[in-house]
Scaffold this active site. Structure first.
Site, PDB file in Angstrom:
ATOM      1  N   GLU A 136      -7.830   8.209 -26.780  1.00  0.00           N
ATOM      2  CA  GLU A 136      -8.131   9.593 -27.306  1.00  0.00           C
ATOM      3  C   GLU A 136      -7.287  10.341 -26.514  1.00  0.00           C
ATOM      4  O   GLU A 136      -6.869  11.665 -26.933  1.00  0.00           O
ATOM      5  CB  GLU A 136      -9.531   9.554 -27.126  1.00  0.00           C
ATOM      6  CG  GLU A 136     -10.221   9.257 -28.334  1.00  0.00           C
ATOM      7  CD  GLU A 136     -10.776   7.642 -28.237  1.00  0.00           C
ATOM      8  OE1 GLU A 136     -11.381   7.254 -29.095  1.00  0.00           O
ATOM      9  OE2 GLU A 136      -9.997   6.891 -27.357  1.00  0.00           O
TER      10      GLU A 136
ATOM     11  N   GLU B  77     -14.932   1.512 -30.314  1.00  0.00           N
ATOM     12  CA  GLU B  77     -16.427   2.314 -30.115  1.00  0.00           C
ATOM     13  C   GLU B  77     -17.486   1.624 -30.920  1.00  0.00           C
ATOM     14  O   GLU B  77     -18.709   1.345 -30.658  1.00  0.00           O
ATOM     15  CB  GLU B  77     -16.488   3.709 -30.409  1.00  0.00           C
ATOM     16  CG  GLU B  77     -15.643   4.318 -29.041  1.00  0.00           C
ATOM     17  CD  GLU B  77     -15.663   5.874 -29.128  1.00  0.00           C
ATOM     18  OE1 GLU B  77     -15.784   6.654 -28.241  1.00  0.00           O
ATOM     19  OE2 GLU B  77     -15.209   6.491 -30.324  1.00  0.00           O
TER      20      GLU B  77
END
Length: 257
Positions: A132, A112
């Site tokens: 995740e 990210e």
């Protein structure tokens, strides 16, 4: 890493370029609160120092970043900085161009961070992943928001929903990586890109980036309404006059810095 070494190192490998190195190699540069604050400070320096025009973000020890430090998470929480997101970057509006130079793993929040940069160089042994869901978490710092716009939809969804990694050569084939390099050469490629950016008017580069940021997702009519007040003043600057004169005289522009 020596306990006295900074968790984020900054150097200026050439004029105008700030190289920001995440420096927790024993944990693949996982982001805890200390690293998040230090990265935010480095980005603030990039933005505020008029001698700097381009930033490069990389990691020490052969890896870019493994994301949030899960060992620190139960006590520290997500290492966000105010309203600027993970490490002060994922939700920030960085005015100056930022290049991610990726070696090894760019995983979870580390990926990210790379997605929050404007350009990406990567070695051919690097890989990207958003695992995740395998940890009972969500890629909430740009992964779920940005990735479907950077990759073909079904490729992005496979990464998000199955935690499947994406090797850097495949990322380059899909256009996610600007320059694919040999192992250990991602920073060198980023420096070359930084030189190419610095060859042009800083003001024009900054305004161009802001237009892209402010108009993303808008329809054409609304986008022009947002763009025009930003772009119109550029056409009356000294840089614009110099660019036109240099073109006429068939010479490189001499930008004022």
């Amino acid at each position: 890493m020596d306990s006295h070494e900074p968790v984020v190192m900054t150097t200026e490998p050439r004029p105008g370029v700030l190289l920001i190195t995440l420096n927790r190699p024993r944990v693949r540069n996982a982001v805890d609160q200390a690293l998040a604050g230090a990265l935010d400070s480095a980005l603030t320096r990039l933005e505020s120092d008029p001698s700097l025009s381009v930033g490069i973000l990389t990691g020490a020890g052969g890896h870019f970043c493994s994301g949030m430090d899960l060992k620190a998470f139960p006590t520290e929480g997500v290492p966000l900085v105010a309203d600027r997101g993970l490490g002060g970057l994922t939700r920030a509006r960085v005015r100056k161009p930022l290049i991610a130079a990726v070696e090894g793993a760019a995983v979870a929040g580390g990926f990210e961070l790379a997605l929050a940069c404007d350009l990406i160089t990567a070695s051919d042994t690097a890989f990207f992943a958003l695992p995740e869901v395998a940890r009972g978490l969500v890629a909430a710092e740009g992964g779920a928001v940005r990735l479907p716009g950077r990759l073909p939809y079904h490729v992005a969804m496979e990464m998000l929903l199955t935690a499947a990694p994406l090797p850097a050569p495949d990322a380059a084939r899909y256009g996610l990586v600007n320059q694919l390099t040999g192992e250990g050469l991602a920073v060198d490629a980023a420096l070359t890109l930084a030189d190419r950016v610095q060859a042009h008017s800083r003001e024009a580069v900054h305004i161009t980036k802001r237009i892209v940021q402010d108009t993303r997702g808008l329809d054409d009519h609304t986008a022009y309404t947002v763009q025009d007040p930003l772009s119109a003043p550029v056409f009356t600057t000294g840089a614009a006059a110099e660019g036109a004169q240099a073109f006429t005289e068939k010479r490189p522009p001499a930008w004022s810095r």
